[in-house]
Write a protein that holds these residues in place. Structure first.
Motif, PDB file in Angstrom:
ATOM      1  N   HIS A  46      51.664  17.364  16.367  1.00 11.30           N
ATOM      2  CA  HIS A  46      51.929  18.581  17.160  1.00 11.30           C
ATOM      3  C   HIS A  46      51.152  18.536  18.484  1.00 11.30           C
ATOM      4  O   HIS A  46      51.717  18.767  19.557  1.00 11.30           O
ATOM      5  CB  HIS A  46      51.539  19.815  16.331  1.00 11.30           C
ATOM      6  N   GLU A  47      49.846  18.216  18.406  1.00  9.08           N
ATOM      7  CA  GLU A  47      49.018  18.217  19.623  1.00  9.08           C
ATOM      8  C   GLU A  47      49.466  17.135  20.593  1.00  9.08           C
ATOM      9  O   GLU A  47      49.538  17.372  21.806  1.00  9.08           O
ATOM     10  CB  GLU A  47      47.536  18.048  19.280  1.00  9.08           C
TER      11      GLU A  47
ATOM     12  N   HIS B   2      52.342  17.832  22.875  1.00 10.91           N
ATOM     13  CA  HIS B   2      52.046  18.606  24.097  1.00 10.91           C
ATOM     14  C   HIS B   2      51.837  17.680  25.298  1.00 10.91           C
ATOM     15  O   HIS B   2      52.116  18.067  26.437  1.00 10.91           O
ATOM     16  CB  HIS B   2      50.778  19.446  23.908  1.00 10.91           C
TER      17      HIS B   2
ATOM     18  N   GLN C 202      47.828  22.714  27.746  1.00 12.16           N
ATOM     19  CA  GLN C 202      47.872  24.131  27.377  1.00 12.16           C
ATOM     20  C   GLN C 202      46.890  24.974  28.174  1.00 12.16           C
ATOM     21  O   GLN C 202      47.034  26.194  28.232  1.00 12.16           O
ATOM     22  CB  GLN C 202      47.588  24.309  25.874  1.00 12.16           C
TER      23      GLN C 202
ATOM     24  N   CYS D   5      51.657  27.759  17.268  1.00 10.75           N
ATOM     25  CA  CYS D   5      51.127  27.156  18.482  1.00 10.75           C
ATOM     26  C   CYS D   5      50.540  28.267  19.345  1.00 10.75           C
ATOM     27  O   CYS D   5      51.159  29.324  19.489  1.00 10.75           O
ATOM     28  CB  CYS D   5      52.257  26.448  19.230  1.00 10.75           C
ATOM     29  N   LEU D   6      49.357  28.011  19.898  1.00 10.78           N
ATOM     30  CA  LEU D   6      48.720  29.039  20.733  1.00 10.78           C
ATOM     31  C   LEU D   6      49.545  29.320  21.990  1.00 10.78           C
ATOM     32  O   LEU D   6      49.385  30.369  22.610  1.00 10.78           O
ATOM     33  CB  LEU D   6      47.297  28.614  21.105  1.00 10.78           C
TER      34      LEU D   6
HETATM   35 NI    NI Z   1      50.630  23.758  20.156  1.00  8.37          NI
END
Ligand code: NI
Length: 178
Positions: A142-143, A146, A52, A100-101
């Motif tokens: 979730h992380e 990524h 990210q 999510c950012l």
């Molecule tokens: Ni996220």
């Protein structure tokens, strides 16, 4: 240490499979971890993955201490997890809202395993291993997604449970009043 720009959905870097970390306890790894922690804190996120911020390495950070974005959730210790391995402890899954950012302003409902074991390493090469459930398990899933180039909308099965935070909150308040 620095707050980095968080890439947004549409950036092809978010779709890459990240590389495992080969060397621990290095200056480069410690800088990456500090950048992730600083950026997560600044953005008030519950977690952040290296891709990210444009670094294709299997490194995530997460943690939740009285986070205004998640007022109802149990705290999660601030954790650095590198080269993670996730194992569901049973078949049970539950639907829950995620943000999510990299997908700012939106929330969507995603099915995740309720109980998982995760293991991996911290930035010094120390072993990390935990069995967790609920929101903690959700954040880790979730992380770690990524790291495989997966953003939560790709996991959604009910696109009716997807929308902008503000509108969803207004709808929930209206629902509570009725
Ligand atoms: Ni996220």
């Amino acid at each position: 240490m620095a707050v980095k720009k968080v890439l947004r959905m549409g950036d092809p870097k978010l779709l890459q499979v990240a590389e495992p970390v080969a060397k621990f306890n290095t200056r480069a790894l410690s800088t990456l971890v500090n950048d992730l922690l600083d950026t997560m804190a600044k953005q008030e996120g519950a977690g952040l993955a290296a891709p990210q911020i444009g670094v294709s390495k299997r490194v995530v950070v997460f943690g939740l201490a009285a986070n205004p974005r998640y007022p109802d959730e149990e705290p999660i210790p601030t954790t650095v997890l590198i080269n993670p391995v996730l194992d569901p402890l049973d078949e049970q899954m539950e639907a829950g809202w995620e943000g999510c950012l990299s997908v700012p302003g939106l929330r969507g409902e995603v099915l995740r395993y309720t109980h998982i074991r995760y293991s991996g390493f911290d930035q010094f090469g120390g072993k990390v291993e935990r069995e967790v459930c609920g929101f903690h398990a959700r954040v880790v899933q979730h992380e770690c997604d990524h790291l495989d180039g997966i953003l939560y909308p790709q996991r959604m099965t009910n696109m009716r449970a997807f929308g902008f935070e503000e509108e969803l909150e207004q709808a929930a308040e209206a629902e509570n009043r009725s």
